[in-house]
Design a protein around this motif. Sequence first.
Motif, PDB file in Angstrom:
ATOM      1  N   LYS A 121       0.885  -1.170   0.073  1.00  0.00           N
ATOM      2  CA  LYS A 121      -0.123  -0.034  -0.041  1.00  0.00           C
ATOM      3  C   LYS A 121       0.874   1.166  -0.011  1.00  0.00           C
ATOM      4  O   LYS A 121       0.491   2.297  -0.686  1.00  0.00           O
ATOM      5  N   THR A 122       1.767   1.266   0.757  1.00  0.00           N
ATOM      6  CA  THR A 122       2.798   2.608   0.999  1.00  0.00           C
ATOM      7  C   THR A 122       3.768   2.604   0.043  1.00  0.00           C
ATOM      8  O   THR A 122       4.150   3.565  -0.407  1.00  0.00           O
ATOM      9  N   GLY A 123       4.156   1.706  -0.914  1.00  0.00           N
ATOM     10  CA  GLY A 123       5.431   1.469  -1.841  1.00  0.00           C
ATOM     11  C   GLY A 123       6.525   1.684  -1.288  1.00  0.00           C
ATOM     12  O   GLY A 123       7.497   1.742  -1.653  1.00  0.00           O
ATOM     13  N   ARG A 124       6.530   1.306   0.272  1.00  0.00           N
ATOM     14  CA  ARG A 124       7.840   1.499   0.766  1.00  0.00           C
ATOM     15  C   ARG A 124       8.203   0.247   1.458  1.00  0.00           C
ATOM     16  O   ARG A 124       7.313   0.023   2.569  1.00  0.00           O
ATOM     17  N   THR A 125       9.213  -0.545   1.226  1.00  0.00           N
ATOM     18  CA  THR A 125       9.143  -1.895   1.974  1.00  0.00           C
ATOM     19  C   THR A 125      10.111  -1.586   3.449  1.00  0.00           C
ATOM     20  O   THR A 125       9.894  -2.632   4.111  1.00  0.00           O
ATOM     21  N   ALA A 126      10.571  -0.500   3.438  1.00  0.00           N
ATOM     22  CA  ALA A 126      11.323  -0.389   4.668  1.00  0.00           C
ATOM     23  C   ALA A 126      11.285   1.171   5.032  1.00  0.00           C
ATOM     24  O   ALA A 126      11.397   2.122   4.185  1.00  0.00           O
ATOM     25  N   ILE A 127      11.443   1.611   6.359  1.00  0.00           N
ATOM     26  CA  ILE A 127      11.560   3.067   6.869  1.00  0.00           C
ATOM     27  C   ILE A 127      12.947   3.110   6.857  1.00  0.00           C
ATOM     28  O   ILE A 127      13.826   2.508   7.234  1.00  0.00           O
ATOM     29  N   ARG A 187       7.811  19.179   0.596  1.00  0.00           N
ATOM     30  CA  ARG A 187       6.771  17.968   0.869  1.00  0.00           C
ATOM     31  C   ARG A 187       6.221  18.156   2.166  1.00  0.00           C
ATOM     32  O   ARG A 187       6.289  18.875   3.157  1.00  0.00           O
ATOM     33  N   MET A 188       4.685  17.745   1.945  1.00  0.00           N
ATOM     34  CA  MET A 188       3.924  17.727   3.225  1.00  0.00           C
ATOM     35  C   MET A 188       2.999  16.512   3.451  1.00  0.00           C
ATOM     36  O   MET A 188       2.608  15.876   2.272  1.00  0.00           O
ATOM     37  N   VAL A 189       3.153  15.979   4.591  1.00  0.00           N
ATOM     38  CA  VAL A 189       2.362  14.931   4.982  1.00  0.00           C
ATOM     39  C   VAL A 189       1.270  15.282   5.816  1.00  0.00           C
ATOM     40  O   VAL A 189       1.530  15.660   6.978  1.00  0.00           O
ATOM     41  N   ILE A 190       0.044  14.719   5.486  1.00  0.00           N
ATOM     42  CA  ILE A 190      -1.184  15.230   6.323  1.00  0.00           C
ATOM     43  C   ILE A 190      -2.208  14.170   6.099  1.00  0.00           C
ATOM     44  O   ILE A 190      -2.413  13.797   4.983  1.00  0.00           O
ATOM     45  N   PRO A 191      -2.912  13.790   7.045  1.00  0.00           N
ATOM     46  CA  PRO A 191      -4.228  13.106   6.964  1.00  0.00           C
ATOM     47  C   PRO A 191      -5.328  14.001   6.656  1.00  0.00           C
ATOM     48  O   PRO A 191      -5.154  15.282   7.180  1.00  0.00           O
ATOM     49  N   GLN A 214     -10.761   8.916   6.048  1.00  0.00           N
ATOM     50  CA  GLN A 214      -9.544   9.700   6.239  1.00  0.00           C
ATOM     51  C   GLN A 214      -8.377   8.870   5.208  1.00  0.00           C
ATOM     52  O   GLN A 214      -8.259   7.589   5.452  1.00  0.00           O
ATOM     53  N   ARG A 215      -7.484   9.639   4.617  1.00  0.00           N
ATOM     54  CA  ARG A 215      -6.472   9.164   3.825  1.00  0.00           C
ATOM     55  C   ARG A 215      -5.115   9.928   4.445  1.00  0.00           C
ATOM     56  O   ARG A 215      -5.210  11.096   4.583  1.00  0.00           O
ATOM     57  N   LEU A 216      -4.283   9.187   4.372  1.00  0.00           N
ATOM     58  CA  LEU A 216      -2.739   9.578   4.761  1.00  0.00           C
ATOM     59  C   LEU A 216      -2.306  10.247   3.244  1.00  0.00           C
ATOM     60  O   LEU A 216      -2.313   9.471   2.327  1.00  0.00           O
ATOM     61  N   LEU A 217      -2.016  11.631   2.989  1.00  0.00           N
ATOM     62  CA  LEU A 217      -1.576  12.270   1.914  1.00  0.00           C
ATOM     63  C   LEU A 217      -0.390  12.557   1.810  1.00  0.00           C
ATOM     64  O   LEU A 217       0.238  13.186   2.718  1.00  0.00           O
ATOM     65  N   LEU A 218       0.475  12.381   0.855  1.00  0.00           N
ATOM     66  CA  LEU A 218       1.815  13.125   0.484  1.00  0.00           C
ATOM     67  C   LEU A 218       1.635  14.051  -0.516  1.00  0.00           C
ATOM     68  O   LEU A 218       1.088  13.977  -1.605  1.00  0.00           O
ATOM     69  N   VAL A 219       1.769  15.558  -0.134  1.00  0.00           N
ATOM     70  CA  VAL A 219       1.718  16.389  -0.961  1.00  0.00           C
ATOM     71  C   VAL A 219       3.013  17.054  -1.521  1.00  0.00           C
ATOM     72  O   VAL A 219       3.877  17.232  -0.565  1.00  0.00           O
ATOM     73  N   GLU A 271       1.165  18.188  -6.324  1.00  0.00           N
ATOM     74  CA  GLU A 271       0.867  16.574  -6.748  1.00  0.00           C
ATOM     75  C   GLU A 271       0.512  16.116  -5.185  1.00  0.00           C
ATOM     76  O   GLU A 271       1.205  15.998  -4.317  1.00  0.00           O
ATOM     77  N   THR A 272      -0.681  15.345  -5.335  1.00  0.00           N
ATOM     78  CA  THR A 272      -1.084  14.670  -4.192  1.00  0.00           C
ATOM     79  C   THR A 272      -1.165  13.368  -4.380  1.00  0.00           C
ATOM     80  O   THR A 272      -1.740  12.725  -5.366  1.00  0.00           O
ATOM     81  N   GLU A 273      -0.621  12.366  -3.420  1.00  0.00           N
ATOM     82  CA  GLU A 273      -0.558  11.060  -3.313  1.00  0.00           C
ATOM     83  C   GLU A 273      -1.071  10.240  -2.352  1.00  0.00           C
ATOM     84  O   GLU A 273      -0.870  10.782  -1.204  1.00  0.00           O
ATOM     85  N   GLU A 274      -2.259   9.647  -2.376  1.00  0.00           N
ATOM     86  CA  GLU A 274      -2.957   8.773  -1.401  1.00  0.00           C
ATOM     87  C   GLU A 274      -1.951   7.662  -0.771  1.00  0.00           C
ATOM     88  O   GLU A 274      -1.511   6.895  -1.791  1.00  0.00           O
ATOM     89  N   ILE A 275      -1.896   7.736   0.380  1.00  0.00           N
ATOM     90  CA  ILE A 275      -0.805   6.459   1.023  1.00  0.00           C
ATOM     91  C   ILE A 275      -1.423   5.368   1.616  1.00  0.00           C
ATOM     92  O   ILE A 275      -1.287   4.121   0.993  1.00  0.00           O
ATOM     93  N   LEU A 276      -2.081   5.750   2.580  1.00  0.00           N
ATOM     94  CA  LEU A 276      -3.119   4.520   3.134  1.00  0.00           C
ATOM     95  C   LEU A 276      -4.357   5.183   3.980  1.00  0.00           C
ATOM     96  O   LEU A 276      -4.167   6.088   4.500  1.00  0.00           O
ATOM     97  N   PRO A 277      -5.117   4.278   4.283  1.00  0.00           N
ATOM     98  CA  PRO A 277      -6.540   4.945   5.252  1.00  0.00           C
ATOM     99  C   PRO A 277      -5.825   4.887   6.565  1.00  0.00           C
ATOM    100  O   PRO A 277      -4.965   3.979   7.021  1.00  0.00           O
ATOM    101  N   VAL A 278      -6.476   6.211   7.200  1.00  0.00           N
ATOM    102  CA  VAL A 278      -5.898   6.303   8.678  1.00  0.00           C
ATOM    103  C   VAL A 278      -6.983   6.708   9.375  1.00  0.00           C
ATOM    104  O   VAL A 278      -8.126   6.869   8.806  1.00  0.00           O
ATOM    105  N   ARG A 279      -6.813   6.929  10.511  1.00  0.00           N
ATOM    106  CA  ARG A 279      -7.888   7.254  11.551  1.00  0.00           C
ATOM    107  C   ARG A 279      -7.169   8.583  12.365  1.00  0.00           C
ATOM    108  O   ARG A 279      -6.268   8.162  13.544  1.00  0.00           O
TER     109      ARG A 279
END
Length: 229
Positions: A32-38, A186-190, A197-202, A211-219
């Motif tokens: 979902k995140t496209g990132r295999t590791a932090i 870069r902005m990271v915002i739910p 809600q969606r976690l967004l990367l702007v 450009e806005t990318e949806e990362i994953l559902p959040v609460r």
Amino acid sequence: MKAANSNRDQFAILRRTMVEQVALHADHVSGKTGRTAIASPVMEAIERVPRHAFVPVEMTLYAYLDSPLPIGCGKTISQPFIVALMTDLLELGAEDRVLEIGTGLGYQAALLAELAAEVFTVELIEELAQSGRRRLGEQGYGNVQFRVGDGSLGWPDHAPFDRIIATAAPDLIPPALLQQLKTGGRMVIPAGLEDDQRLLLVTKDEGGRFETEEILPVRFSQLMSADDD
């Protein structure tokens, strides 16, 4: 002294376990995140920052669970995996100036302060803001500036910012935050309605386009403004 050292050792072990849990969680949702590791710098910062110092004393024993926890005033400290993911998505540089919306008790600000040059954090609830400021000061974070106010308005006196992060969710991204994001930033915002809600990367390109990318559902808690009752 022996008891204090024993507690420090115990917390260090619990932090390492938490880091392992975060790594496993990141791998599990990589589709979902496209990132295999932090990224390693983020994980190392998480292992350094004493999360137990940023929760109410009655929550100390639960501080290193990979879970959100109540911090008072109807608010929570986010799940460590979500904190790690949001911090990672920022792709912080050592010279970056970061705006944080929602200080809470200061845990996210502490991580930002470990990785960036300056952190500007805004909290609407004065009780939380004062406690967060005290806790960050006790941990020696001198590169954090504080403001009590409406986070949806950002902090225009110090704009623009290389990075912006919000730890509460507006229905829509506040225009002021978009305006205060530096070109190339870069902005990271739910964002979204409470139950959707969606976690967004702007990102903002050199032409000033977003450009806005949806990362994953959040609460998340809803982002309150000064006009809310």
